[in-house]
Write a protein that holds these residues in place. Sequence first.
Motif, PDB file in Angstrom:
ATOM      1  N   ASN A 152       0.827  -1.210   0.000  1.00 17.78           N
ATOM      2  CA  ASN A 152       0.000   0.000   0.000  1.00 17.78           C
ATOM      3  C   ASN A 152       0.859   1.257   0.000  1.00 17.78           C
ATOM      4  O   ASN A 152       0.514   2.260  -0.646  1.00 17.78           O
ATOM      5  CB  ASN A 152      -0.917   0.002   1.227  1.00 17.78           C
ATOM      6  N   ALA A 168       1.918  10.843  -9.121  1.00 15.61           N
ATOM      7  CA  ALA A 168       1.038  11.197 -10.238  1.00 15.61           C
ATOM      8  C   ALA A 168       0.355  12.539  -9.987  1.00 15.61           C
ATOM      9  O   ALA A 168       0.242  13.380 -10.896  1.00 15.61           O
ATOM     10  CB  ALA A 168       0.002  10.095 -10.441  1.00 15.61           C
ATOM     11  N   VAL A 169      -0.100  12.746  -8.729  1.00 13.46           N
ATOM     12  CA  VAL A 169      -0.744  14.017  -8.393  1.00 13.46           C
ATOM     13  C   VAL A 169       0.262  15.165  -8.437  1.00 13.46           C
ATOM     14  O   VAL A 169      -0.050  16.270  -8.908  1.00 13.46           O
ATOM     15  CB  VAL A 169      -1.402  13.919  -7.001  1.00 13.46           C
ATOM     16  N   ILE A 192       2.060   1.754  -3.543  1.00 12.42           N
ATOM     17  CA  ILE A 192       0.981   2.270  -4.386  1.00 12.42           C
ATOM     18  C   ILE A 192       0.693   3.726  -4.046  1.00 12.42           C
ATOM     19  O   ILE A 192       0.433   4.559  -4.928  1.00 12.42           O
ATOM     20  CB  ILE A 192      -0.284   1.402  -4.220  1.00 12.42           C
ATOM     21  N   LYS A 193       0.726   4.060  -2.744  1.00  5.17           N
ATOM     22  CA  LYS A 193       0.487   5.444  -2.333  1.00  5.17           C
ATOM     23  C   LYS A 193       1.551   6.373  -2.897  1.00  5.17           C
ATOM     24  O   LYS A 193       1.246   7.500  -3.326  1.00  5.17           O
ATOM     25  CB  LYS A 193       0.468   5.515  -0.807  1.00  5.17           C
ATOM     26  N   SER A 242       0.778   7.044  -6.461  1.00  7.09           N
ATOM     27  CA  SER A 242      -0.388   7.926  -6.570  1.00  7.09           C
ATOM     28  C   SER A 242       0.006   9.368  -6.279  1.00  7.09           C
ATOM     29  O   SER A 242      -0.425  10.303  -6.975  1.00  7.09           O
ATOM     30  CB  SER A 242      -1.481   7.464  -5.593  1.00  7.09           C
TER      31      SER A 242
END
Length: 325
Positions: A262, A272-273, A265-266, A269
């Motif tokens: 996790n 990407a932001v 993955i975080k 993410s």
Amino acid sequence: MLSVFVPSTSALKKATTDDLAALPESAVWIDLFNPTAAEDKAVEKLAGIAVPTRDEMQEIEISSRLYIENAARYMTATLMCQSDTDMPKTTAVTFILTGHRLVTVRYDEPRPFTLVENKLARSCTPGVTGEQVLMELLDAVIDRCADILERIGADVDVLSHDIFEPESERHGSAKRYSQILIAIGRKGDLTSKVRESLVSIGRLVTFLSAVIEGVKWSKDMREQLKTQQRDVASLTDHASYLSNKITFVLDAMLGVVNLEQNNIIKLFSVMAVVLMPPTLIASIYGMNFKSMPELEWAYGYPLALLAMVAAAVVPYWIFKLKKWL
């Protein structure tokens, strides 16, 4: 291989068995290890019993493992073998009590047999019988199971410490986690094998305590048998406890692995932001419309770069401030 043991003054000595037709009548323990057909026939003739085959010993029905035939008591148990290696296994061993003589049939080398053989070769009670040898073997087998469970418990504690209180950083420990999972799997497999062995030994001891009713066993041997029953029951409970603990440690390990996944993955993410605003700015000023006033600015390009950097740093700073990273 055939081993015949005869009592001496204060020890149990191994007799020579060069001539299978002349096995000593005074033998109180006959140990058949991976026997040949000739050895089977010689023991059957001496003891007046039918030696079970390897396939018969593998039967799991109680009626095929614990029974009486021609006044001889046949008892087959599952014992641990090679428990100190990476490939522990269980093996079926048959104990046959006929008169005051014990016959054992096995196809592997459980350590208790060697321990009891060496112990009785040094010292034993005068006039030792097959029943006493059986008691010594059962004691050694139960002690061996206890030692294995103690080692498993200590190893599981170490694994638990490595999971919950690692000495190194958790990040990037995929290889370490893989090693822990393999170790947990091996401990779980070993524990299940020990429990299987204890269950079979418990059945054997219960059967033996039932068939000795009316038999002239000494008071000490009867007390020893009751002690073995209690020991087997307590060790079986301890094996169940260790099995539950190993399941908990496995679940905890899988939970830690999920947390690590996790976090990865975080991170993707968040990246990407963070990169989205600079991409948007670069896209806008990459349109090259003639009426865009910024295109005529002398410092338009460095200002655009500065805006992209600020658009990446500000979201990252906000995430850090809110402790999302």
